[in-house]
Scaffold this active site. Structure first.
Site, short mmCIF file in Angstrom:
data_model
loop_
_atom_site.label_atom_id
_atom_site.label_comp_id
_atom_site.label_asym_id
_atom_site.label_seq_id
_atom_site.Cartn_x
_atom_site.Cartn_y
_atom_site.Cartn_z
N SER A 610 0.81 -1.20 -0.04
CA SER A 610 -0.09 0.06 0.05
C SER A 610 0.97 1.27 0.02
O SER A 610 1.78 1.53 -0.92
CB SER A 610 -1.09 0.16 1.05
N ASP A 686 -8.58 -4.03 -7.16
CA ASP A 686 -8.35 -3.16 -5.99
C ASP A 686 -9.39 -2.07 -6.19
O ASP A 686 -9.00 -1.29 -7.34
CB ASP A 686 -7.09 -3.19 -5.99
N HIS A 718 -7.55 -5.26 -2.47
CA HIS A 718 -6.22 -4.39 -1.97
C HIS A 718 -5.83 -5.52 -1.17
O HIS A 718 -4.18 -5.41 -0.82
CB HIS A 718 -6.77 -3.25 -1.25
#
Length: 745
Positions: A610, A686, A718
């Site tokens: 991330s 995602d 994600h």
């Protein structure tokens, strides 16, 4: 953005030569991702029932830890705990049918970071401790706790769109829910049917659910609130007509599903959110007017006297205002919080006889204070040496709160008399641990979560009566292998790039018993709103142990800008993504070989997810990089593609991507600087960091003639959840580091 890099829990030793436990059996990636989990099966979403007679929680199934079941444990009047009972499982209700989730429900769970199936959320219905409510597969269910055992039933509701976010009144006589973008009220009398409160909900307009920005970036997961008397609802109306449509290609192995998502990228229009009080009997509405500068509604609710309130941000999030809306009177601002960088959102608003409990960073360190609701006057309450994390509860006598310790690496629970006095650590306090808590409505009992190095979180019920009694909550114990692999780390204080700021770090020495220098894998997040170096348990502990046994040292590091520190430290990202944290990372990595013997400075790799993925890619898109190889999972590569609230909070407006804050953080523009091995990994579904981020960097790298590795996960969001996918990700990363950090081994 919420970190996907699991928070790591470590204890500190002053010598790298600490004794290590013997290995009774090998640790493999297959075992790390297998069922049952190494950490055991832990209770989730635990709550004390309104009357205090039960502790309810979700618990992973014995058959499959990815499926959650609803459980409860009784607590008698003397504060003793009974045996836990399974109340209901999804399989009991679906009769063998597969659980169904709409795309909206899947994404809502993703934004709450819930990857399991089964019963994924619930609530107590009313205050008599007899009924629980939960959604499942598009329907709503009640569980009654009777003398003969739990009895579950599906509510008879019209078919169609899934019923979402059900919530009961305080007296438990009716509930509300959202279906097809509209709010409905259902009396819980036998034979009663639902009544529609709104009728204009549809494709781009909805009532009662949190919009994407609120759920993902402001941690507001709901969109309506019952009044204390159960006669009205404070409801948010969300109009997404002006929000740009992003088309996500959910690429699966056997098909491609095109999903359209209203996603407000930086600089673009947000959803228009307005607040109303709705009469639950008649449906009549009263709008709660806010100024045009009110871009985000961060929190909402009711005071005990029936007055609704809203907390709202300006678009740049440098101003947070608490406003109340008394019927028949103009809106009145109770208090305003300002910060030249940004104001952090928080949940610290509790009514007490001495005023409103509130928290603020105005002093330079988050502390609790009392607000006079009428005048807005502030009375300081806490003066802790490190930041207060949050208030847990308050009653007429005291406030209970959590606060950081050991320069942000620990967290402990405290109480303080509201009238002033000495802060007291609650029973069970110890060094090198992390404690947090939830409280019952009366602030008489706490559900305490405690974890420490090598010890997964454990829950216990404690009474706020000064005693040291604790009732442990059910959970399957960890695999004995966990204790065998949990070697002690070396606690380090590395120095930031400014030459003076101490950075928290832990080093885990290689355990392969080979002589000579070893490669190192650095794990860091680097972004705001998270920390990776703490005494708290972290799910990455088994992966770290695996790498140690494979001959790697592992370094975890918190750069400037990360949380649990004073305001000046946490504001390091202001207009500066890809600068301060990169400089700190490089400085720390270069300092490491001088602080820890046996580190090979030519064989240091990086792994991040991330924001950590952004940091991982940025770390090797640099001519001066100290890294030999890097893995970036779900990385942000172009901040103009990321959402408004998060990105603009730190970088301001993008000006079409020309703003220096965005241009300097753009990774595709740095593609020609790649000279070290890079592995990119991303899920194609995602909805947080869109797959387009990786595609843009891939295109730029190809145009620059750079070679790199790429691994995509069809249909994954994600978190790239699921045992098979996570095992494949770990295997791919392991092979990548083997090639580039251990050549010729």
């Amino acid at each position: 953005m919420k970190t996907l890099l699991s928070l790591l829990a470590c204890a500190c030793v002053t010598s790298a030569a600490a004794a290590q436990p013997s290995q009774a059996q090998p640790l493999t990636l297959e075992r790390i991702t297998a069922d049952p989990p190494l950490a055991g099966r832990l209770p989730r979403q635990a709550e004390v029932s309104p009357g205090g007679r039960w502790v309810s929680f979700l618990r992973p199934s014995q058959a499959d830890s990815e499926v959650l079941e609803l459980w409860a444990q009784p607590v008698d009047a003397g504060g003793q705990g009974g045996e836990p009972h399974k109340l209901v499982a999804a399989a009991d209700l679906l009769g063998g049918a597969a659980q169904q989730l709409s795309e909206a429900e899947k994404m809502a769970l993703e934004r709450q970071r819930i990857s399991q199936r089964g019963i994924t959320g619930y609530q107590w219905c009313g205050r008599d401790d007899s009924t629980l409510l939960f959604p499942l597969s598009g329907d709503l269910y009640l569980v009654r706790l009777t003398a003969t055992g739990p009895q579950a039933r599906k509510l008879a509701l019209p078919t169609g769109a899934p019923k979402q976010d059900p919530r009961c009144t305080a007296d438990g006589r009716r509930l509300a829910y959202v279906q097809g973008g509209n709010l409905f009220v259902l009396p819980l009398d036998e034979g009663a049917g639902p009544r529609r409160l709104t009728a204009d909900g549809g494709a781009t307009l909805g009532w009662g659910l949190a919009e994407f920005i609120a759920a993902e970036e402001l941690s507001r997961q709901r969109g309506y609130w019952w009044s204390p008397d159960g006669k009205s609802l404070l409801a948010l109306r969300v109009d997404e007509a002006g929000v740009t449509v992003k088309t996500r290609a959910q690429i699966f192995a056997d098909r491609t599903a095109m999903t359209q998502q209203r996603y407000p990228a930086a600089g673009e229009a947000n959803a228009k959110v307005t607040a109303f009080v709705i009469d639950a009997a008649t449906g009549q509405r009263r709008e709660l007017p806010l100024p045009a500068s009110a871009e985000y509604i961060a929190r909402a609710g009711w005071f005990a006297d029936g007055t609704p309130w809203l907390q709202w941000f300006t678009r740049d999030q440098t101003r947070l205002t608490l406003t109340e809306f008394k019927a028949g009177a103009a809106p009145r601002d109770i208090t305003v919080e300002t910060d030249p960088a940004w104001v952090e959102v928080h949940d610290d608003l509790i009514e007490t006889p001495r005023g409103l409990l509130w928290s603020s960073e105005a002093s330079g360190r988050r502390q609790l204070l009392l607000l006079d609701r009428a005048s807005g006057a502030r009375t300081p309450l806490t003066q802790m040496a490190e930041p207060v994390a949050h208030a847990v509860c308050a009653d007429a006598r005291q406030v209970v709160f959590a606060a950081a310790g050991d320069r942000g690496k620990a967290q402990e629970l405290y109480s303080l008399p509201l009238a002033g006095g000495k802060v007291q650590a609650l029973p069970g306090a110890a060094s090198r641990q992390w404690r947090d808590a939830k409280a019952d409505r009366a602030c008489t009992r706490l559900l305490v979560t405690r974890s420490a190095w090598g010890m997964p979180p454990r829950l216990e019920l404690r009474a706020l009566d000064g005693s040291d009694r604790a009732i442990p909550l059910a959970g399957d114990p960890p695999d004995p292998l966990l204790r065998q692999i949990a070697s002690l780390p070396l606690a380090l204080e590395l120095t930031a790039a400014d030459g003076r700021t101490p950075l928290n770090a832990f080093f885990f020495a290689a355990q392969d018993r080979r002589e000579g220098r070893h490669p190192v894998i650095v794990m860091a997040y680097g972004g705001p709103g998270a920390a990776t170096v703490s005494w708290a348990w972290g799910r990455d502990l088994p992966l770290i142990a695996y790498w140690q046994m494979r001959g790697y040292g592992v370094l975890t590091l918190d750069t400037r800008g990360m949380e649990h520190r004073d305001r000046d430290f946490t504001r390091a990202h202001f207009h500066a993504f890809g600068k301060v944290e990169v400089a700190d990372l490089f400085a720390a990595v270069r300092e490491l070989p001088n602080r820890v013997p046996g580190v090979d400075p030519a064989r240091i790799g990086f792994f991040g997810w991330s924001y950590g993925g952004f940091l991982g890619a940025r770390a090797v898109l640099d001519a001066d990089t100290p890294f030999a190889a890097s893995v970036a999972v779900a990385p942000v590569t172009d901040w103009t593609l990321y959402d408004t609230a998060y990105t603009e909070r730190y970088l301001g407006q993008p000006e079409g991507g020309k703003a220096e804050t965005y241009a300097s953080a753009n990774l595709p523009a740095r593609a020609a600087l790649l000279s070290r091995p890079l592995l990119l990994m991303h899920g194609t579904a995602d909805d947080n960091v869109l797959f387009e981020h990786t595609l843009r960097l891939v295109e730029a790298l190809q145009a620059a003639g750079k070679t790199f590795d790429l691994q995509i996960y069809p249909g994954k969001a994600h978190g790239i959840a699921g045992r098979a996918s996570r095992l494949h990700l770990y295997r791919t990363m392991d092979a990548f580091f083997e090639r580039h950090l251990q050549p010729g081994r």
